[in-house]
Write a protein that holds these residues in place. Sequence first.
Motif: not given
Lengths: 401, 605
Positions: A12-13, A15, A32, A35, A39
Amino acid sequence: MKENRIDQTVNSTLVSDILPEHFAADYPNLITFIETYYNYMDSDGQFNDVIKDLYDIRDIGTTKLSYIDNMFEEFALGMGQEFFNEPREVLRNFAKFFRVKGSLYSAKGFFRSFYNDTTSEIIYPKKDLFMVGDSASEIGPQSTKVIQDGGVYQVLSVLIKSKTSLGEYEDFYRKFVHPAGFHLAAEMQIDTNNSVTIKSETPTPLVDPDLAIENSHHFSMEHIPLDCTTLVPSGNVVIIEASPSGVFNNSAVLELDDSSGQLEWGLSYDASIGNMYGPTGLDASLITIERVNSTPLSEIKSSIDSDYYGASRHIRNYNQDSCDLNALTVSNFCFQFNAALAPYDSVGNSINFPAHRYRTIKEFCDCKPNSNYINTKYSIGSSLISDIKGKTIQETKDALI
Amino acid sequence: MATNITSTQLDFDQIKSSLKTYFANSTEFSDYDFETSGLSNILDVLAYNTHFNGLIANLATNESFLNTAQLRSSVVSHAEGLGYRPKSRSASKSTITGSIDLSGVAGRPSTTTLPIGTSFSASNDTSNHTFISREAVTANDVSGLYTFADILVHEGTQKTKTFLVDSLSSNQTYIIPDENIDTSTLDVKVFNNPTTNAYSTYTFLDDAITVSAITEYYDVKEAPNGHYEINFGDGVSFGKSPPVGGKILVTYNIVSGPDANGSTTFSAVSTLAVNGVTYNISVGKQIASHSGTNRQSIDQIKKLAPIQFSSQQRLVTPLDYKGMILSKFPNATDAAVWGGEQNVPKDYGKVYMSLKFPEGTTDAVKTSTYDQIKTSFTDNLSIMSIDNVFVEPQITYIETTTEFYYNDGLTSSTLSTLETLVDSYISTYFSTNLGKFESKFRRSPLLTGIDIVDRSILSSKMDIKIQQRFSPTLGTSKSYSINFPVAIAAFNGTSHTITSSGFTYRGSSCIFRNKLSSNAIEIFVPSTGTVLETGIGSYDNINGILILNTFAPTTIVGGLAEIKVSAVPQNQAVVSPLRNYILTLDGGASRSYGNIEHTDQKIVL
């Protein structure tokens, strides 16, 4: 994770790195949101978990057990993993197992891996068949051979002695091991509380001391040509084959040739006491492994205590009635050769011993190669015997009762 | 085929619901309303993405194992890992006799040869097929008649494919772009350059005894797209590599498989030239073509690959033999193998085999297959001193008597129609589930199926009998032993456990049966209700054996060749045949009866 693999995660980082920079300022919630979605994808039970499984899904050592059964379908004719204590190890060895099917190795491996049973015996009854012209096939009550019966006792037969019942393993055994065309016989070994075993190390309730040590016990025999440097440790149990004629019958390994009537066995000679050996006229049938090991120690003790020497049980105590059982070891028993030619001394020299000379087992084994009387020792290895190695008779007796 | 591995939940709505729950539980989005159109649309997209990836993961996981794979390419690949090479199509075969007549021709040779590749045509019920001779046959001059005996012909069309060996790859594969080849017909010739006529014929890897750097072999296997690829050695340690710049000429047959079976009325397409003059070939003796098979199906590969892996090229257990037969001899549709120690009577040192062939297979074909099994496999791979015995399958017929109850208010069908439907279902059930070795008859699932044949059927029950047939020597008193595959019910005082079909004895039309309350067999005349003779035999219900000691019928009623012996099995719920017994339905002796179920009706005013 494998050493050479990049961790397969939907990270997710990444993104925010991938989206245009202004998204971070203008639409932080969207970043968010995405992400959070990734997750979710990486969370337990989601599809990315399954993708991770693919990396080692066919690696027997690391794949999830839930996939192992599929490999059992491929490599093990559909046996389930729940059948085995160590399914991964068993699966690794199935090809090897198949390659040796029909062999003794595969039969033992079958019981070991399928039933965690290391005690099953695979016996070829053909060894016990009475064969015309075979010197080992004796006629008479002493014969242990069996006439072919078209069932268990025939050339094409396998007998299995196992703690597992035939009904439990027959289908699997026929499928994985048994050569088609061979008779399959089975005996089930049943343990009962009446068996006296040597395993008892702590005091247990008294049992009949005359109870013979289980006569179904099996021995492995080691046939070792003696050399002059061989020493038998004190306390070891040795059966000697001796022949006054110097001709040894290797097929009758447990016989003592008593044709001359000169062999005896008893306790070792003590020159200070004199000629205290037991009676002559050895009953050769007594000197067999079975007989020795089924002789109750109480009987030995009885013989020792009574300085008995008049009958066929040739136990004698050279110290007459004052034998100390705690000091007497098995090695103190010996054989006597009563030949005209005096036997050798403890280092093989012919010396002027009295003609009637008892010799300890150690002495027999210390002899020189030119000895006409000793050429072979047979050591008896078994849990029964090994446990009394080094023990005094009294200690052994105590252990038994 | 069912997917066995459920890798993840693939229901779209549930995925979306799960996503919502996940977002709602996160701190950032706990107060969001995911039912609004914008968020709902985004969730739809994400759920679709999840669903799509889940499908891929599921597919990949299932394709990872032989038993769960659904793609043929995956199954073939897994089988290859187990050392199993799926069989390609095989050609339908026949053996025929041909001749040419040169009587009166001067200067005719003393012998003449029919070359390989001589073409014949034949037809079966569906189409015409071309057959090609697979070996040269030489005939002698007998008064001008040259008779070519035992010409082995294979159905198919011969094709040739040429490959040039380039230097780009050290391990090239050569694809034959056809799924219908018979790989056993492959002929591979390697030329050192495209212009030379000199060549080496490479042999199939399976036929190689040893393989070294100079061994000239090829290997053929099914490619992922269903075509076939040919591989050669690496030229270093495992077989010779075709020379760079060389040419590979592959000849093979495209075959129709089972579609060409049963072809007869062979006629020659080719002619034969003798001394520059062509003559027509007359076809004489011929047998219907046989043994053509399709390439092995996915299910067959899944079944046979693990068995072959377990055999490790040895024949020890019965399963090893069975796997070998079914994988190497596809013209045998089923096989049963058991050790002599399990035979009745026991026969140690032997392995018994029983093969099931397609309907119409001739005895000659069966014998040929037995010979091939023996000479090619069992003589070489089985334990020394173990012999094999081939026995014919034993058919055990099952007679069903079905009674069902139905509500006539729930159907417009007549009783007769319903009974026909039930009979048809039973027949289909047997043809689908039985008729193979080791197939068990289970009454419960059959009754369950009958109950849903029509919605008006409310319940059903069934009595069954097992039936063996034998051909007595008519007019001669002889003893017979009839074996049933399972235990027979014990005698009782109300019905006969053993009954037979009709035959003539002492001028009367009779049957035999067991006496009530006895296992003794008596001859009974149904028309008069009298017992003609007692004590002609007895039956052993535990071992399922009927013995007739002095049985001398003069004819069999209806002009049949066999007498049917029916017995009530000890267990009617399950019939488990052993060894070479195959269960099938005796439709003529089976019958269904329907009854309207009347219920008390109360009218409430």
